[in-house]
Every structure is written in structure tokens, then in C-alpha cells.
Design a protein around this motif. Structure first.
Motif, PDB file in Angstrom:
ATOM      1  N   THR A 219      76.406  36.059  32.881  1.00 36.58           N
ATOM      2  CA  THR A 219      75.151  35.408  33.260  1.00 36.58           C
ATOM      3  C   THR A 219      73.957  36.353  33.145  1.00 36.58           C
ATOM      4  OG1 THR A 219      75.628  35.913  35.587  1.00 36.58           O
ATOM      5  CG2 THR A 219      76.261  33.731  34.770  1.00 36.58           C
ATOM      6  N   LEU A 220      74.187  37.649  33.352  1.00 32.44           N
ATOM      7  CA  LEU A 220      73.096  38.619  33.276  1.00 32.44           C
ATOM      8  C   LEU A 220      72.690  38.903  31.832  1.00 32.44           C
ATOM      9  CD1 LEU A 220      71.305  40.662  34.873  1.00 32.44           C
ATOM     10  CD2 LEU A 220      73.107  42.351  34.479  1.00 32.44           C
ATOM     11  N   ASN A 221      73.637  38.946  30.927  1.00 27.90           N
ATOM     12  CA  ASN A 221      73.359  39.422  29.570  1.00 27.90           C
ATOM     13  C   ASN A 221      73.181  38.320  28.533  1.00 27.90           C
ATOM     14  OD1 ASN A 221      73.696  42.541  29.652  1.00 27.90           O
ATOM     15  ND2 ASN A 221      75.492  41.784  30.773  1.00 27.90           N
ATOM     16  N   LEU A 222      73.584  37.104  28.840  1.00 25.87           N
ATOM     17  CA  LEU A 222      73.492  36.029  27.862  1.00 25.87           C
ATOM     18  C   LEU A 222      72.501  34.964  28.303  1.00 25.87           C
ATOM     19  CD1 LEU A 222      77.275  35.474  26.967  1.00 25.87           C
ATOM     20  CD2 LEU A 222      75.596  36.907  25.790  1.00 25.87           C
ATOM     21  N   PRO A 223      71.876  34.267  27.343  1.00 24.00           N
ATOM     22  CA  PRO A 223      70.998  33.146  27.694  1.00 24.00           C
ATOM     23  C   PRO A 223      71.784  32.057  28.410  1.00 24.00           C
ATOM     24  CG  PRO A 223      70.823  33.683  25.360  1.00 24.00           C
ATOM     25  CD  PRO A 223      71.950  34.488  25.892  1.00 24.00           C
ATOM     26  N   VAL A 224      71.114  31.311  29.266  1.00 23.52           N
ATOM     27  CA  VAL A 224      71.794  30.314  30.070  1.00 23.52           C
ATOM     28  C   VAL A 224      72.521  29.287  29.216  1.00 23.52           C
ATOM     29  CG1 VAL A 224      69.743  28.853  30.248  1.00 23.52           C
ATOM     30  CG2 VAL A 224      71.510  28.726  32.008  1.00 23.52           C
ATOM     31  N   GLN A 225      71.993  29.009  28.024  1.00 28.20           N
ATOM     32  CA  GLN A 225      72.621  28.016  27.143  1.00 28.20           C
ATOM     33  C   GLN A 225      73.988  28.468  26.622  1.00 28.20           C
ATOM     34  OE1 GLN A 225      69.459  29.057  26.831  1.00 28.20           O
ATOM     35  NE2 GLN A 225      68.359  27.210  27.546  1.00 28.20           N
ATOM     36  N   GLN A 226      74.305  29.752  26.739  1.00 30.88           N
ATOM     37  CA  GLN A 226      75.579  30.276  26.233  1.00 30.88           C
ATOM     38  C   GLN A 226      76.613  30.539  27.326  1.00 30.88           C
ATOM     39  OE1 GLN A 226      75.161  33.633  23.557  1.00 30.88           O
ATOM     40  NE2 GLN A 226      73.201  32.881  22.752  1.00 30.88           N
ATOM     41  N   TRP A 227      76.248  30.297  28.564  1.00 31.79           N
ATOM     42  CA  TRP A 227      77.138  30.657  29.666  1.00 31.79           C
ATOM     43  C   TRP A 227      78.486  29.947  29.594  1.00 31.79           C
ATOM     44  CZ3 TRP A 227      73.461  30.526  34.562  1.00 31.79           C
ATOM     45  CH2 TRP A 227      72.574  31.604  34.486  1.00 31.79           C
TER      46      TRP A 227
END
Length: 517
Positions: free
Chosen positions: A47-55
Motif C-alpha cells: 500500500t505504501l509503494n504502489l498506487p491504490v489502483q494496483q493494490w
């Protein structure tokens, strides 16, 4: 409740929690997947390193086979918050990909602290407030507070195994408190937060729905009741988009999150769990004989049949005691009969059982001990045997000394007087033998103790490597079926003249509530 004594009780509960946190956690030094501890850390990383759309999507940086995020958005936001704090302390803890399997004493301290902070902010204050509103003396309120906060199952899973169950259970408890005091919209909002933190809170959803629906019937569904339902509906409909806003950009996002939350492809059950399907599979290989679709339909039908009586009764007669009993019955029906149940899901039954410790001390304490015992194979795997034994003994001594639960065997103490009176109309000799009940309790605790010793000290025969987990699951499931029958009887006969009175209430009063004069 007296403030000083309350503070001492809370301090004692926190001390026990922190003492358990010194024990190992799920998957400690066990590559390649480690365990639930790594799952929670990994979600902070993602969640910290990826955009929310990729979670929730599989990608090079987010391998869903390696602890892919499979809880609702509020869990993801909580992970993101913890991720920001972790990065500020030590970026290596949440570095993308390279932090997988990260273990250190400092990181363990941080992760354990996040559980304690969540507990102190959400769950423990809710328990304090709930106990303060009990219609009991100050001493009895403090006893209830102590017993609930020392329940070993939640402590061992959150502070030993490692999860954040106190967050979703805490939100659910806030919902119960609000609804009990007539703040129905606020209670619905709190429960929406619980459901959007862990989807297993669906176990509690039907009692909330039926209790509020029953209240609307009382108000007159064509008048004030309609406005009441409209207010609740607006609250719920507003809360869900609020939690899901980043994922409402397109339908594929929504469906992907839902697929992650409800993985029906995993089958009826995975590990040894103390429910009906796992226990039956010892004699009848359900997963081999029945197709996946048939398993899903069978579990759905059985679960719905299990919740139907208590939900109907709650809708017809929406009392606070009935609400608490229905929470127990529905959650236990889901645990026993639903699809893809985990052993830790018994905590969803244990929370409402904690509400009944004052009212039905013997059966409530017995259930809470059994629920913790049912998770023994998991706790052994995590190296938590000593913590399990100590917390179980402490809970048993506290409930025995403060509640004297082993002596509360009368019909009134068991809330079975109405049921027994209705049976005695046909069988005048019928009674609940208190001495037999105490013998059953003693035998039950003896079996649990024996299986605990056997699991830790004896090596099963090579031909039966899962002997002790299977025995623990079967014994626990047998207990849960007994409790399921008992709590349903207590609810169905509450304020009615037996089952006949229940159906008369249902058929005779629904018309009056739907169409008040």
C-alpha cells in the motif's frame, strides 16, 4: 465504575497482552511464505509503494500469490498508515520487494505496538463503555470488564499469532453500544466500518439488519418506521462509497476487490477447523465427492437454515437481549456451516458471547474456553503453547473466582426457565440437572486438557499424522453444536410461551406492525 479500579483492570489487561507479545508470531523464521505477521507487514509495503489502483491486482511488484491483499479497503488504509510510520522509522521495513520476510527485534516491537495502539484506541474503550452501561452494581461491572479483557482467544491471536481483530471487533462493539442506546444511524455507521475492515463481519450483519427492521415494524412501517429505515439506509449507502471511493473508478476495480474478498475457488475449507464440514470430512470426503458448486450451495443453504429461526425471532421481538443472542447464533451458524471458514473466525462468535458473561456465566465461560481450545493446533504451530496455557488458566481462575460460573446451574442462571416450563407441560418430570451439567463441564475441561498435553507431548502414529488436530476439531465442533442448540433455545423461548408462542407472535403481530391502526 470507579475510575481508579477501572484503570487498574485495563493496566492488568494491557500487561497480559504485552507479555504474550514476547512470544513468537505466525511464520517466524519460516520461509518462503513466513505467516500472518509477514502478511500484515507485506500489506504495508504494497500500500505504501504502489498506487491504490494496483493494490488488489496481480503485477510484477504485487504477486498476489505472496500474501496478496484480501481484506476490504479499511484494512488497506490501516496498512498504509502503518506503512508511513514504518518508513519514517526504518525504510528497510517496507522497501518494495526487498523487504519480504524482514525480521528483527526492532521491527517486531513496532508491529506489536501497532496492535496495542489499535486495541487502546478502538476495542478497549468500547469494552469499558459497554460494561459501564450494564444494569449491574459497580463491582459486577468491573468483574465483567476484567473477564472480557482477559478473554484468551483474542489476546493469543492478535498479540501472539499476529492480527488486528480488535479493530473490526471493536467497531462492531461500538455499533452494538450505539444501537442499544437508540443511536441507530451511528451504530449502523460503526458496523459499516467493521464490515469494511474485515468481510467476516458479515457474520454479524443479519442481527443488525433484523434488529433495526424489527424496530421499524414497531414504529409502523408505513409511518415513522419508514422514515427510520430511510435514515438507516442513507447512512449505510453513504458509508460504503466513502470507504470504497478509490476503487469506484471502474467496474473492473470493484469486481477485482470483491474477487479478492470472497475467494470461492479455494473450496469448502482448507486447514483443520472446528466446523461441521471439516469434521464430517473425516467420515465422508465431501470435497472429493461433491463438486465445488454443490459445496457452495450446500453451505449456503445450511447457513441460511441455521440463522433463520433467530433472525425471525429478532425481527418479531427486537429486544436488546435478543439482539445479543442473535449475534451469537448467527455468527455460530456461519462458523459451523458457511464456506471457507478459518479457525480464527470463532472470535466473531466469542465477542457477543462475552456480552452474556453476566447473564449466563456458566455457558458463556464454557464457550469462551472451548473457542480458545479450538485454535490450539494453530497456536502450537506458532510456538504459543505456554502463552495458551497461562492465559487459559488465568481466565479460568478469574471467571471461577469472580463469576462463580461453575455454581450457576439453575434454570434461571441458564436462562432456561421458560423452555423448561413449556416442556413440563408435556413431561412433568423434566428438569435441568445441575449436578450433571457440572460433571459435563468437568469432563469437557478434562478432555481439553488431555488433548492439549497429548498434542504437545505425544507423537502421533505415522499413519495418522493429523490425529491430534482432527481430534481437537471434532471435539470442539461437538461443543459448538451443543452451544448452537443451547443459545437458540434461550433466544427462541425468551419472552415467549415456547415455540408455539414464537410462531403466534410472528404470524399474529406482523400484520399489526406492518399496518398499524
Amino acid at each position: 465504575m470507579e475510575g481508579t479500579v477501572t484503570a487498574v483492570v485495563v493496566l492488568l489487561a494491557v500487561t497480559v497482552r504485552w507479555a504474550v507479545s514476547f512470544y513468537p508470531y505466525s511464520g517466524a523464521r519460516k520461509p518462503p511464505m513466513f505467516g500472518d505477521y509477514e502478511a500484515q507487514r507485506h500489506w504495508q509495503e504494497v500500500t505504501l509503494n504502489l498506487p491504490v489502483q494496483q493494490w488488489y491486482f496481480n503485477s510484477t511488484d504485487n504477486d498476489l500469490l505472496y500474501w496478496g491483499l484480501d481484506y476490504p479497503p479499511l484494512t488497506a488504509y490501516h496498512s498504509l498508515l502503518c506503512g508511513y510510520i514504518a518508513q519514517a522509522i526504518n525504510p528497510d521495513w517496507v522497501a518494495l520487494t526487498s523487504s519480504r520476510g524482514y525480521e528483527s527485534p526492532q521491527h517486531k516491537l513496532f508491529m506489536r505496538a501497532t496492535v496495542l495502539v489499535a486495541d487502546l484506541l478502538i476495542y478497549i474503550p468500547a469494552v469499558i463503555l459497554y460494561c459501564s452501561y450494564l444494569q449491574e452494581t459497580s463491582k459486577r461491572k468491573l468483574v465483567s470488564l476484567l473477564c472480557i479483557l482477559l478473554y484468551p482467544g483474542l489476546i493469543l491471536v492478535d498479540y501472539g499469532h499476529f492480527q488486528y481483530n480488535s479493530v473490526s471487533l471493536g467497531f462492531a462493539l461500538w455499533g452494538v453500544i450505539a444501537v442499544a442506546h437508540g443511536w441507530d444511524a451511528l451504530g449502523s455507521l460503526a458496523f459499516c466500518f467493521a464490515l469494511n475492515y474485515k468481510q467476516m463481519e458479515l457474520y454479524h450483519s443479519l442481527p443488525f439488519f433484523c434488529y433495526l427492521l424489527g424496530k421499524s415494524f414497531k414504529k409502523g412501517i408505513m409511518g415513522q418506521g419508514f422514515l427510520f429505515l430511510l435514515k438507516i439506509g442513507v447512512t449505510v449507502i453513504s458509508a460504503f462509497p466513502l470507504c470504497w471511493t478509490p476503487f469506484l473508478t471502474d467496474t473492473e476495480q470493484i469486481f477485482q476487490v470483491l474477487r479478492r474478498l470472497f475467494p470461492v475457488g479455494r473450496g469448502l475449507f482448507e486447514d483443520k477447523v472446528a466446523n461441521v464440514w471439516c469434521t464430517l470430512s473425516v467420515l465422508f470426503k465431501i470435497k472429493s465427492v461433491l463438486s465445488a458448486d454443490t459445496q457452495l450451495k450446500l453451505s449456503l443453504i445450511c447457513t441460511l437454515l441455521g440463522v433463520l429461526p433467530t433472525c425471525l425471532k429478532l425481527t418479531v421481538n427486537p429486544t436488546l437481549k435478543g439482539f445479543k443472542l442473535s449475534l451469537v447464533n448467527c455468527a455460530l451458524s456461519f462458523f459451523l456451516f458457511s464456506f471457507q471458514v478459518h479457525e480464527k473466525s470463532i472470535l466473531l462468535v466469542s465477542l457477543p458471547v462475552c456480552f452474556l458473561l453476566n447473564e449466563i456465566p456458566l455457558m458463556s465461560t464454557w464457550f469462551l474456553l472451548t473457542s480458545t481450545f479450538s485454535m490450539l493446533p494453530l497456536l502450537i504451530k506458532d510456538g504459543l503453547v505456554m502463552a495458551y496455557i497461562i492465559t487459559m488458566l488465568v481466565f479460568l481462575l478469574v471467571t471461577g473466582g469472580c463469576l462463580s460460573f461453575h455454581r450457576k446451574t439453575s434454570e434461571d442462571d441458564l436462562s432456561l426457565k421458560a423452555f423448561c416450563l413449556s416442556i413440563r407441560r408435556y413431561l412433568s418430570w423434566f428438569t435441568v440437572p445441575g449436578s450433571l451439567l457440572r460433571v459435563m463441564l468437568f469432563l469437557s475441561l478434562s478432555v481439553m486438557a488431555s488433548l492439549t498435553i497429548g498434542s504437545c507431548a505425544l507423537k502421533p502414529p505415522p499413519s495418522l499424522p493429523d490425529l491430534f488436530p482432527v481430534l481437537i476439531s471434532a471435539v470442539s465442533c461437538t461443543h459448538f453444536l451443543m452451544f448452537f442448540l443451547y443459545f437458540n433455545i434461550v433466544h427462541l423461548w425468551d419472552r415467549t410461551n415456547g415455540l408455539r408462542g414464537f410462531w403466534l407472535l410472528l404470524l399474529g403481530h406482523m400484520k399489526k406492525r406492518l399496518f398499524p391502526v
